[in-house]
Design a protein around this motif. Structure first.
Motif, PDB file in Angstrom:
ATOM      1  N   ARG A 147      37.363  57.244  37.066  1.00  0.00           N
ATOM      2  CA  ARG A 147      36.817  57.427  38.404  1.00  0.00           C
ATOM      3  C   ARG A 147      36.578  56.112  39.135  1.00  0.00           C
ATOM      4  O   ARG A 147      36.803  56.013  40.334  1.00  0.00           O
ATOM      5  CB  ARG A 147      35.496  58.186  38.306  1.00  0.00           C
ATOM      6  CG  ARG A 147      35.714  59.636  37.991  1.00  0.00           C
ATOM      7  CD  ARG A 147      34.418  60.309  37.593  1.00  0.00           C
ATOM      8  NE  ARG A 147      34.657  61.720  37.473  1.00  0.00           N
ATOM      9  CZ  ARG A 147      34.238  62.628  38.358  1.00  0.00           C
ATOM     10  NH1 ARG A 147      33.527  62.269  39.385  1.00  0.00           N
ATOM     11  NH2 ARG A 147      34.520  63.893  38.199  1.00  0.00           N
ATOM     12  N   ALA A 148      36.078  55.117  38.400  1.00  0.00           N
ATOM     13  CA  ALA A 148      35.766  53.852  39.076  1.00  0.00           C
ATOM     14  C   ALA A 148      37.037  53.233  39.659  1.00  0.00           C
ATOM     15  O   ALA A 148      37.044  52.751  40.799  1.00  0.00           O
ATOM     16  CB  ALA A 148      35.098  52.891  38.090  1.00  0.00           C
ATOM     17  N   GLY A 149      38.125  53.249  38.873  1.00  0.00           N
ATOM     18  CA  GLY A 149      39.396  52.683  39.343  1.00  0.00           C
ATOM     19  C   GLY A 149      39.921  53.472  40.535  1.00  0.00           C
ATOM     20  O   GLY A 149      40.357  52.891  41.539  1.00  0.00           O
ATOM     21  N   ALA A 150      39.850  54.807  40.458  1.00  0.00           N
ATOM     22  CA  ALA A 150      40.337  55.658  41.551  1.00  0.00           C
ATOM     23  C   ALA A 150      39.506  55.407  42.808  1.00  0.00           C
ATOM     24  O   ALA A 150      40.041  55.320  43.914  1.00  0.00           O
ATOM     25  CB  ALA A 150      40.253  57.123  41.142  1.00  0.00           C
ATOM     26  N   ARG A 151      38.216  55.255  42.609  1.00  0.00           N
ATOM     27  CA  ARG A 151      37.340  55.029  43.762  1.00  0.00           C
ATOM     28  C   ARG A 151      37.690  53.719  44.475  1.00  0.00           C
ATOM     29  O   ARG A 151      37.770  53.652  45.692  1.00  0.00           O
ATOM     30  CB  ARG A 151      35.881  54.967  43.284  1.00  0.00           C
ATOM     31  CG  ARG A 151      34.880  54.725  44.404  1.00  0.00           C
ATOM     32  CD  ARG A 151      33.562  54.252  43.832  1.00  0.00           C
ATOM     33  NE  ARG A 151      33.034  55.205  42.860  1.00  0.00           N
ATOM     34  CZ  ARG A 151      32.372  56.302  43.210  1.00  0.00           C
ATOM     35  NH1 ARG A 151      32.159  56.549  44.464  1.00  0.00           N
ATOM     36  NH2 ARG A 151      31.927  57.117  42.293  1.00  0.00           N
ATOM     37  N   SER A 152      37.933  52.646  43.690  1.00  0.00           N
ATOM     38  CA  SER A 152      38.194  51.362  44.357  1.00  0.00           C
ATOM     39  C   SER A 152      39.526  51.405  45.116  1.00  0.00           C
ATOM     40  O   SER A 152      39.660  50.811  46.175  1.00  0.00           O
ATOM     41  CB  SER A 152      38.113  50.186  43.376  1.00  0.00           C
ATOM     42  OG  SER A 152      39.122  50.297  42.443  1.00  0.00           O
ATOM     43  N   ILE A 153      40.515  52.157  44.584  1.00  0.00           N
ATOM     44  CA  ILE A 153      41.783  52.281  45.327  1.00  0.00           C
ATOM     45  C   ILE A 153      41.556  53.084  46.613  1.00  0.00           C
ATOM     46  O   ILE A 153      42.047  52.714  47.682  1.00  0.00           O
ATOM     47  CB  ILE A 153      42.876  52.941  44.461  1.00  0.00           C
ATOM     48  CG1 ILE A 153      43.250  52.013  43.304  1.00  0.00           C
ATOM     49  CG2 ILE A 153      44.120  53.248  45.301  1.00  0.00           C
ATOM     50  CD1 ILE A 153      44.317  52.551  42.387  1.00  0.00           C
ATOM     51  N   ALA A 154      40.788  54.166  46.507  1.00  0.00           N
ATOM     52  CA  ALA A 154      40.520  54.982  47.695  1.00  0.00           C
ATOM     53  C   ALA A 154      39.819  54.133  48.762  1.00  0.00           C
ATOM     54  O   ALA A 154      40.143  54.215  49.952  1.00  0.00           O
ATOM     55  CB  ALA A 154      39.668  56.190  47.315  1.00  0.00           C
ATOM     56  N   LEU A 164      37.275  60.231  48.212  1.00  0.00           N
ATOM     57  CA  LEU A 164      35.984  59.538  48.088  1.00  0.00           C
ATOM     58  C   LEU A 164      34.810  60.498  48.232  1.00  0.00           C
ATOM     59  O   LEU A 164      33.833  60.401  47.491  1.00  0.00           O
ATOM     60  CB  LEU A 164      35.867  58.446  49.152  1.00  0.00           C
ATOM     61  CG  LEU A 164      36.461  57.079  48.789  1.00  0.00           C
ATOM     62  CD1 LEU A 164      36.289  56.121  49.952  1.00  0.00           C
ATOM     63  CD2 LEU A 164      35.804  56.503  47.543  1.00  0.00           C
ATOM     64  N   ARG A 165      34.948  61.414  49.194  1.00  0.00           N
ATOM     65  CA  ARG A 165      33.865  62.384  49.397  1.00  0.00           C
ATOM     66  C   ARG A 165      33.600  63.148  48.110  1.00  0.00           C
ATOM     67  O   ARG A 165      32.480  63.357  47.707  1.00  0.00           O
ATOM     68  CB  ARG A 165      34.240  63.372  50.509  1.00  0.00           C
ATOM     69  CG  ARG A 165      33.763  62.942  51.894  1.00  0.00           C
ATOM     70  CD  ARG A 165      33.785  64.106  52.869  1.00  0.00           C
ATOM     71  NE  ARG A 165      35.105  64.672  53.040  1.00  0.00           N
ATOM     72  CZ  ARG A 165      36.034  64.184  53.852  1.00  0.00           C
ATOM     73  NH1 ARG A 165      35.778  63.110  54.567  1.00  0.00           N
ATOM     74  NH2 ARG A 165      37.223  64.744  53.953  1.00  0.00           N
ATOM     75  N   LYS A 166      34.691  63.527  47.438  1.00  0.00           N
ATOM     76  CA  LYS A 166      34.521  64.331  46.224  1.00  0.00           C
ATOM     77  C   LYS A 166      34.084  63.477  45.039  1.00  0.00           C
ATOM     78  O   LYS A 166      33.437  63.964  44.119  1.00  0.00           O
ATOM     79  CB  LYS A 166      35.821  65.068  45.919  1.00  0.00           C
ATOM     80  CG  LYS A 166      36.101  66.138  46.964  1.00  0.00           C
ATOM     81  CD  LYS A 166      37.132  67.132  46.542  1.00  0.00           C
ATOM     82  CE  LYS A 166      37.172  68.302  47.505  1.00  0.00           C
ATOM     83  NZ  LYS A 166      38.156  69.295  47.172  1.00  0.00           N
ATOM     84  N   LEU A 167      34.481  62.201  45.052  1.00  0.00           N
ATOM     85  CA  LEU A 167      34.044  61.320  43.959  1.00  0.00           C
ATOM     86  C   LEU A 167      32.593  60.899  44.137  1.00  0.00           C
ATOM     87  O   LEU A 167      31.866  60.726  43.167  1.00  0.00           O
ATOM     88  CB  LEU A 167      34.915  60.055  43.914  1.00  0.00           C
ATOM     89  CG  LEU A 167      36.283  60.156  43.274  1.00  0.00           C
ATOM     90  CD1 LEU A 167      37.037  58.849  43.431  1.00  0.00           C
ATOM     91  CD2 LEU A 167      36.183  60.498  41.786  1.00  0.00           C
TER      92      LEU A 167
END
Lengths: 266, 174
Positions: free
Chosen positions: A232-239, A257-260
């Motif tokens: 999640r952290a990696g996906a969040r930083s890309i988003a 991002l809203r869902k994360l």
């Protein structure tokens, strides 16, 4: 041995003491050989019990595929539902309370749920001109070149043959040239892998690319792969990066991002 | 539903892994979760391909910390655009085994296989699953927390006493 001393030994061995308490306990052990003996003996018993369980766990690990282990531990990360509240005395009121609880309990999206939001693009934006495949003649795995793969991948993509790109990868999977392909070609290959549900293969290409340096569509595919692995952290930083870039993936990245980020009420 | 041993192993070292990694860097809970998950998968791969085996001088916990540490450093390296990566499995050196300690561990391990099943259950729930006494009492149908506490204490004392004799007979003292 005193009861509270036993508890203290357990707390020490379970690493439940604060730094200060631990130092004091260790000083006490140095002064009191009988206490030290008890600590060593307890540690031996615990180590043997833990070792016995670990051996069994190792057997389980050996008999389970890495994908299955990944799924198992990803399920562990799934947020636990809030505990049901104490039921009131009157059954009618209790039923209402339970219904309300079920409706309004906090909920966090799993990455699986986010992934099911049609995140995989229908197509990629790629500029290309048809290359001449014929000039390569018959090639084997060992003689495949980046130029040859590039031309074939581009031609397949131009003809909307995504599955053929994936087959090409499978045929030459052992070749080490995939990471040497231009980013645009790697992106198309990774896209074909994702479309064929081979996320591991896509990860082997995309995770090595520096997100800051790649195009937004490549970054987007990397985000999908990271979500698949529940990073999640990696996906969040890309988003966040894609929102900042604001070049076509902003709305989709904001949705992710809203869902994360947020716990939502169902 | 009973948790699988893989889950139990995963959960067992998770809190100490988080504490350890927090000392190395400022990581969010989500980053720690990602790092631990990645670390645990690498660990399982190394168990499967035989790069890590349980021996008297090795510890799952230290090995997980080692992998986590190198993954974290590699992550920092990537951020600073240094491309050389480190394979934790190549850099893991187990301590030199101490023969007497190894023998003591072997004797203890063999002895543990023979202990009373009710003692084994309570000790495993306490030391492996790390459950509170209240929960242990509930699971083992014991009257209350205090009964569970007493039972665990009696079992441990009995085991330590017999074990001490066994070790002395084999020429091993503290």
């Amino acid at each position: 041995m005193k009861k509270n001393q036993e508890e203290l030994i357990d707390q020490y061995l379970n690493e439940e003491l604060s730094d200060e308490q631990r130092l004091l306990f260790e000083e006490e052990m140095e002064r009191d050989p009988a206490l030290k003996e008890q600590v060593v003996a307890t540690r031996r018993v615990i180590d043997a019990l833990v070792c016995e369980q670990e051996k069994k766990a190792f057997e389980e690990i050996k008999q389970t595929s890495v994908d299955e282990i990944r799924r198992t531990i990803q399920a562990e990360r799934r947020p636990r539902r809030a505990k049901k509240l104490f039921l009131p005395l009157f059954s009618g009121a209790a039923a209402v309370a339970v219904i309300l609880l079920l409706c309004f309990r906090p909920y966090e999206y799993t990455t699986r749920e986010i992934l099911s939001d049609h995140l995989i693009p229908e197509s990629l934006e790629v500029n290309y001109t048809r290359g001449d495949e014929g000039r390569f003649g018959d090639v084997s795995d060992s003689t495949a070149t980046t130029e040859m793969i590039t031309v074939i991948v581009m031609n397949h993509y131009r003809d909307h043959r995504i599955d053929s790109i994936y087959s090409l990868y499978k045929n030459y999977a052992q070749a080490t040239l995939w990471h040497k392909l231009p980013e645009e070609v790697q992106t198309i290959v990774a896209y074909a892998m994702i479309r064929n549900n081979d996320y591991d293969a896509a990860a082997s290409l995309l995770l090595l690319l520096d997100t800051e340096q790649v195009s937004s569509q490549t970054a987007w595919l990397k985000l999908i792969v990271l979500l698949d692995r529940d990073y999640r952290a990696g996906a969040r930083s890309i988003a966040e990066l894609l929102v900042k870039r604001d070049d076509g993936y902003k709305a989709a990245a904001e949705q992710v991002l809203r869902k994360l980020n947020k716990r939502v009420i169902l | 539903m009973t948790e699988s041993l893989i889950n139990q192993l995963y959960n067992r070292y998770r809190p100490s892994f988080f504490s350890f990694m927090r000392k190395l860097g400022d990581l969010s809970k989500e980053e720690l979760e990602d790092l631990y998950q990645e670390t645990f998968i690498s660990f399982c791969e190394n168990v499967q391909n035989g790069r890590f085996t349980l021996q008297s001088n090795t510890s799952v916990k230290s090995y997980l910390f080692q992998i986590g540490k190198f993954k974290y450093y590699n992550h920092l390296r990537n951020q600073s655009e240094i491309t050389e990566s480190i394979d934790p499995a190549d850099s893991y050196f187990a301590e030199e085994p101490d023969c007497m300690q190894a023998k003591a561990e072997e004797i203890t391990y063999e002895f543990i296989q023979t202990i009373d099943p009710s003692c084994r259950d309570i000790l495993l729930l306490y030391y492996w699953d790390r459950l509170r006494m209240e929960e242990i009492a509930r699971r083992l149908n014991l009257k209350n927390e205090q009964v569970a506490k007493n039972k665990k204490s009696i079992c441990l004392r009995k085991i330590k006493s017999v074990l001490k004799q066994l070790l002395i007979e084999n020429g091993i003292e503290l």
